[in-house]
Design an enzyme around this catalytic site. Sequence first.
Site, PDB file in Angstrom:
ATOM      1  CG  ASP A 104      46.853  18.122 -64.170  1.00 42.62           C
ATOM      2  OD1 ASP A 104      46.617  18.629 -63.057  1.00 42.62           O
ATOM      3  OD2 ASP A 104      47.481  18.708 -65.056  1.00 42.62           O
ATOM      4  CG  ASP A 206      43.122  22.051 -62.175  1.00 39.77           C
ATOM      5  OD1 ASP A 206      43.991  22.831 -62.599  1.00 39.77           O
ATOM      6  OD2 ASP A 206      41.892  22.250 -62.310  1.00 39.77           O
ATOM      7  CD  GLU A 268      46.053  25.805 -60.355  1.00 41.28           C
ATOM      8  OE1 GLU A 268      46.156  26.809 -61.070  1.00 41.28           O
ATOM      9  OE2 GLU A 268      45.244  24.881 -60.584  1.00 41.28           O
ATOM     10  CG  HIS A 329      49.148  24.028 -67.968  1.00 39.28           C
ATOM     11  ND1 HIS A 329      49.615  23.383 -66.840  1.00 39.28           N
ATOM     12  CD2 HIS A 329      47.859  24.341 -67.710  1.00 39.28           C
ATOM     13  CE1 HIS A 329      48.640  23.306 -65.952  1.00 39.28           C
ATOM     14  NE2 HIS A 329      47.564  23.879 -66.434  1.00 39.28           N
ATOM     15  CG  ASP A 330      47.024  27.460 -66.300  1.00 41.91           C
ATOM     16  OD1 ASP A 330      46.570  27.467 -67.459  1.00 41.91           O
ATOM     17  OD2 ASP A 330      46.499  26.840 -65.367  1.00 41.91           O
TER      18      ASP A 330
END
Length: 534
Positions: A104, A206, A268, A329-330
Site C-alpha cells: 500500500d 490509497d 483506489e 478491508h473497507d
Amino acid sequence: MSVESRDKAAWWESAVIYEIAPISFQDSNGDGKGDLAGLLSRIDYLKWLGVDAVWLTPIYKSPFRDLGYDISDYCAIDHAFGSLEDFDRLLEALHAEGIRLILDLVPNHTANDHEWFVESSSSPASAKADWYIWADAAENGGPPNNWLSRFGGSGWEWCEARRQYYYHSFLVEQPDLNWRNPQVRGAIADVMRFWLHRGVDGFRVDASAVLIKDEFLRDNPPNPAAKGKPPPQRQTPVFTDDRPETMDCIEFIREVIDGYRGRMLCGEVQGKTDRIGHFYGNDRPRLHLPLNFALLDSQWDALSLQATIDAYFNAIPEHAWPVWIVGGHDKQRVASKIGEAQMRVLAMLLMTLRGTPFLFMGDEIGRKRVPIPPDRVHDPFERLVPGYGLCRDPERAPMRWDDSPDGGFTTGRPWLPLEPPDGATNVAGQRRDERSILALFRALIALRREHEGLHHGGHEPLRAQNDVLAYKRTDGRNEFLVALNIAAEPRKWHWLGRGRLLMSTHLDRPPEPLPDASILLRGNEGVIIALDPR
C-alpha cells in the site's frame, strides 16, 4: 517457479491478486496481532491456493489509529509486524514461490507524529512549512471553509504553534500532504524507490482521487441525496475529491514506477463507473489497474449484473485492462449480501470475467461479517460516526484457520473477535472437503491459469434470460461459455454449438461431453463449457 523465470511486462493481466491485512492474517508471538513472521508461515497456503500476488495493507511504522493508514515513517516496518529484515525474508520467500508482493502506498496524508508534520507545524518559517495544507482562519476565527472530514466534523484543525488551520480528509491525526509542492512529490518518489529497490512488485495507491484539493478553498455544495446518510456525506465534495489536477499527481507516481521493469500500479478511485476510465490515462499513462468495485455495488440479479458488467466495459478505454474486486478491508463482506450459495456463483464470475480478479482474505472460504461487540470496536469511523452500519471491523476480524476458539490465528487474545466456530467457515475444515467453496476457488484459479481464453481471451456477452447470466470467452482458437444461475431454483439454459462441461460450481459434475446444446442448471449453479471446434 521463481518470479524471475516468468517475469513479463504485464504479469498482472493474468494474475489473481489476494489482499491481506497482516494484522489479521497470522500471529506468531501470541500478542493477538498478526505479523510478518506469521504471514511467512502461511506462504504454503498461498501457494496451495494458487494466487499470483499478495497486496498488503500498511505495515509501516504507525500509531495505528486507522489500520496503519496513518504513517509516521514510510521507510520503517512497525515493530508490531517485525523488522525490515523480517520483510526482506518474507519478500524473498514469496518470490521463491512465484508470488509477487504489492504494498500500500499512502501519498495523501501522514500521521501527525511524522517528522515531516512535526517540522511543518512548528512554524510558518520552517523548511517544510508548505508540505501540508495550511490556511488562515476565517474572519470569525473559525475554519477556512466548510470542508468536512470523512470521519465526521470539520476537515480543519487549529494549530496553535502556527496560528493556522491544517486540513485532514480523514482523522484529525492524519494531516493531508500538499501535492502542489514539488518537494512533497519528490519525497514520495523517494519512498517508492526505497521499496522498489528492495524488490516489491508494485503499489496500490490509497485515496488516489483526493491528492489535490481546490486551490481557492471554495466551499463544497450540499448533497441533495444526503437524507439518511452519515454527516460526512452531506456535501457533494466537488472541491476536495477527484479534482482534474489529481491526474497529474497519478501520472507523476506512474513515471516513478515505470523506471523499474515489470512493476504494477493499481489504485483506489472514486466516483461512478463512467469516471473510472480517466484513471487509466491516454497520452500519459496513469494507473495500470484502477480498482473496480462494481460487482460489490451491483444489485444481485442477472439483469442488473449484465448491465453492471456492460457499463464497466464501455467505460474503460480500448487499451485498458479490466479489474474486478469482490472484497476489501473497507468493503462489507459480499457473502453477507448474497448468501453462501450465490457466493459460489460469484467465485466463478470473478475468475472467468475478462480482467484481473482481486479477492480479500477470507473471501475464498465464503466468510461473512463478524459481529463486533461495542466494547471491541476499533474502526475510527464507527467510533466517531456511529449508527450507520458502516463499521469496517467485521471485515477485518482475524482469519479463521481452524475451528478452535481463536481460529488458529493466535495463542493470545485476538485484537478483534472471531465469529463462533461453526465447523465449516475455516480453512482447515474446507481443505478437507473436496466440494467446499475453498476447493472451488482453488479449482477455478487453476482452470483460469490453464486456459488462455479464460484470462487473456476476449469477452462476448450473451443475453441474460430467465435469471441466467451468460457470456463467452475466446482466445481465437478455443471458446468457453459461462452460464450462471442467479436464482435458487433450476433453470434450463440453451446455447448454439456442441461442447464439453469443464466445471460446475457444485464440484460434483465430472468433465464430460454434453449430449445436446442445453443444460439444466440447478439452483445457485454456474458452469463453464468448452465449445467444440467448428
